[in-house]
Write an enzyme that holds these catalytic residues in place. Structure first.
Site, mmCIF file in Angstrom:
data_model
loop_
_atom_site.group_PDB
_atom_site.id
_atom_site.type_symbol
_atom_site.label_atom_id
_atom_site.label_comp_id
_atom_site.label_asym_id
_atom_site.label_seq_id
_atom_site.Cartn_x
_atom_site.Cartn_y
_atom_site.Cartn_z
ATOM 1 N N SER A 195 20.805 -49.192 -34.270
ATOM 2 C CA SER A 195 19.736 -48.657 -33.439
ATOM 3 C C SER A 195 20.176 -48.610 -31.976
ATOM 4 C CB SER A 195 18.476 -49.501 -33.635
ATOM 5 O OG SER A 195 17.353 -48.875 -33.056
ATOM 6 N N ASP A 204 15.814 -41.187 -41.696
ATOM 7 C CA ASP A 204 15.655 -41.978 -40.471
ATOM 8 C C ASP A 204 15.508 -41.052 -39.272
ATOM 9 O OD1 ASP A 204 15.650 -43.827 -38.468
ATOM 10 O OD2 ASP A 204 17.644 -44.634 -38.862
ATOM 11 N N HIS A 262 14.695 -47.084 -41.271
ATOM 12 C CA HIS A 262 15.541 -47.458 -40.133
ATOM 13 C C HIS A 262 16.038 -48.898 -40.230
ATOM 14 C CE1 HIS A 262 17.181 -47.078 -36.136
ATOM 15 N NE2 HIS A 262 16.464 -48.089 -35.673
#
Length: 491
Positions: free
Chosen positions: A314, A371, A425
């Protein structure tokens, strides 16, 4: 295998019955074997004899207690549990009586009872480690996915998991952590917020622990990998101000980037660059810390074959690109630099991508098709329009970097096809999907070896009910922390 402490002692006999690899062996830890010859050979010292005597008393007491509970219609436990009366450090005198080895945590005993027969050994990569580190941009290794590369990707993902848990988990005992890393936001909330809500420090805290630098110091692992590996692991967004930086999506010039006739000027997202370059009140910037530590390690291990691997998830995946860019020019001679990113957003424009390619930074982006984070920032409308915008000079003309390994939540037989955004995610979901990926035109591999326990714990609502019921049948308490990784994939 990480083992927690959530399995009650009175349920240990269930695991002894289920595990094919832990059968009736002559061991002082197996309470169902009472071979006098074996016991006499093991109990060679008085302390060991005393332990075995205590064990038999505890077993007899446990059996009688269970019988009373079955007659009365309820199960009441009296006295100490089955193994709380054992001093495991005395049975294994060569091991330290550390906290995780204590009888109260049951870690060592649970490891013996729950060793998975599907353990996947890592092969020797010494003769072609550069290929797995991206020398040829992983050509021919991604579709179908090479089994050795799969193990390496999952291994680097576990480094990131350790950064999320602030060292509460240790994915690679052969690596030594050499430096903690901090990132600082250049924005801040008004001072009156601290006065009004002094307990909400996470909202106003500008500098936060963000990851670490580690180096392989195990001779056998160095021989297996063919070099000494330096790893920089970075976590994702965790604080309020880090979220604020995520939304500062304007492209700004990358320091040291100059425009020429053939390339666009390198630009990156304003918020990412801020977290990378801003120093804190008491800590240096992330950029300074990483470069300083890697330079020290390069000097320390000068003359050895080395590699630098930056991994993140991320926001950590975005900063991993900036870290790799800085490290690629941090010394006159720099070892191969590779990035393994999980669920990373777009970081800069095409000029920034060209800059990384020109510095020979190899990037493998693991992307989940479901995602949405991997499609931002920028103006993502369609694949065709996105390709046209990448080479433009628009304020949000973002471009991805490197080689892509694409997985899909819908390919997993364990996850619901309509899994939510958080699951798509989630880092553990990414590692689950990589572990089961064979090729883009193949179903989820039937012999996937990664445990589902952590996925059940973190994304239980997105796992199909069949498997959550199976976990409950094994009496695993998924609501507690420290969930044991002893549930194999039900494939």
């Amino acid at each position: 295998m990480q083992i927690g402490s959530t399995i009650p002692a009175h349920n240990l006999h269930l695991f002894q019955a289920r595990r094919a690899g832990f059968e009736r062996r002559f061991s002082p830890l197996n309470p169902f074997i009472r071979s006098s010859a074996t016991l006499s050979s093991v109990a060679s010292t008085e302390p060991t004899r005393q332990h075995l005597a205590n064990l038999e008393k505890l077993l007899q007491k446990e059996v009688s207690t269970q019988k009373e509970g079955s007659v009365n219609g309820s199960h009441k436990r009296k006295g100490k549990s089955l193994v709380e009366g054992l001093n495991l450090a005395r049975i294994w005198p060569e091991m330290k009586a550390a906290e995780e080895m204590s009888p109260r945590h049951l870690n060592r005993l649970q490891q013996l009872l729950t060793k998975s027969p599907e353990y996947s050994p890592r092969n020797n990569l010494s003769s072609h480690w550069e290929d797995y580190h991206g020398r040829n941009n992983w050509s021919g290794l991604l579709d179908p996915l090479d089994e050795n590369l799969r193990r390496e990707i999952v291994r680097y993902g576990e480094f990131v998991q350790a950064s999320y848990h602030s060292f509460h988990s240790n994915p690679a005992m052969s690596y030594k952590v050499t430096k903690s890393l901090y990132a600082t936001s250049s924005v801040g909330l008004p001072k009156w917020v601290d006065d009004v809500a002094p307990d909400l420090g996470w909202m106003t805290q500008r500098s936060s622990w963000f990851g670490y630098v580690a180096v392989c110091d195990d001779k056998r692992e160095i021989a297996r990998m063919g070099r000494r590996d330096i790893v920089i692991a970075l976590r994702g967004t965790a604080t309020c101000l880090e979220w604020a930086e995520n939304f500062r999506a304007a492209l700004v010039n990358m320091p040291g980037s100059h425009r020429d006739l053939t390339h666009n000027q390198g630009k990156v997202e304003c918020g990412f660059l801020s977290l990378y370059k801003t120093p804190g009140a008491h800590v240096p910037s992330l950029a300074e810390s990483v470069v300083e530590e890697v330079r020290r390690l390069l000097k320390l291990y000068e003359g050895e074959p080395l590699s630098i691997t930056v991994t993140g998830h991320s926001l950590g995946a975005a900063l991993a690109l900036l870290v790799a860019d800085g490290l690629s020019t941090c010394a006159p001679v720099v070892p191969p630099v590779a990035v393994f990113s999980f669920g990373g957003p777009r970081v800069g424009n095409q000029g920034f991508a060209d800059r990384l390619n020109g510095n020979n930074v190899k990037v493998l982006r693991i992307v989940n098709s479901q995602d949405v984070i991997t499609r931002v920032p920028g103006m993502f409308l369609s694949e065709e329009l996105d390709q046209k915008l990448q080479n433009s000079s628009l304020p949000l003309a973002y471009s991805h970097v490197g080689t892509e390994l694409r997985v899909d939540t819908k390919m997993s037989p364990f996850l619901k096809p309509n899994a939510d955004v958080a699951c798509c995610h989630d880092l553990e979901a990414y590692l689950h999907l990589v572990d089961g990926f064979l090729a883009s035109n193949c179903p989820f591999r039937a012999n996937a070896k990664r445990s589902l326990v952590k996925l059940l714990h973190e994304q239980g609502s997105n796992v199909k009910k069949l498997y959550t019921n199976k976990a409950k049948a094994l009496t695993l308490n998924l609501e507690r922390e420290g969930v044991p990784s002893c549930l194999p994939s039900p494939s």
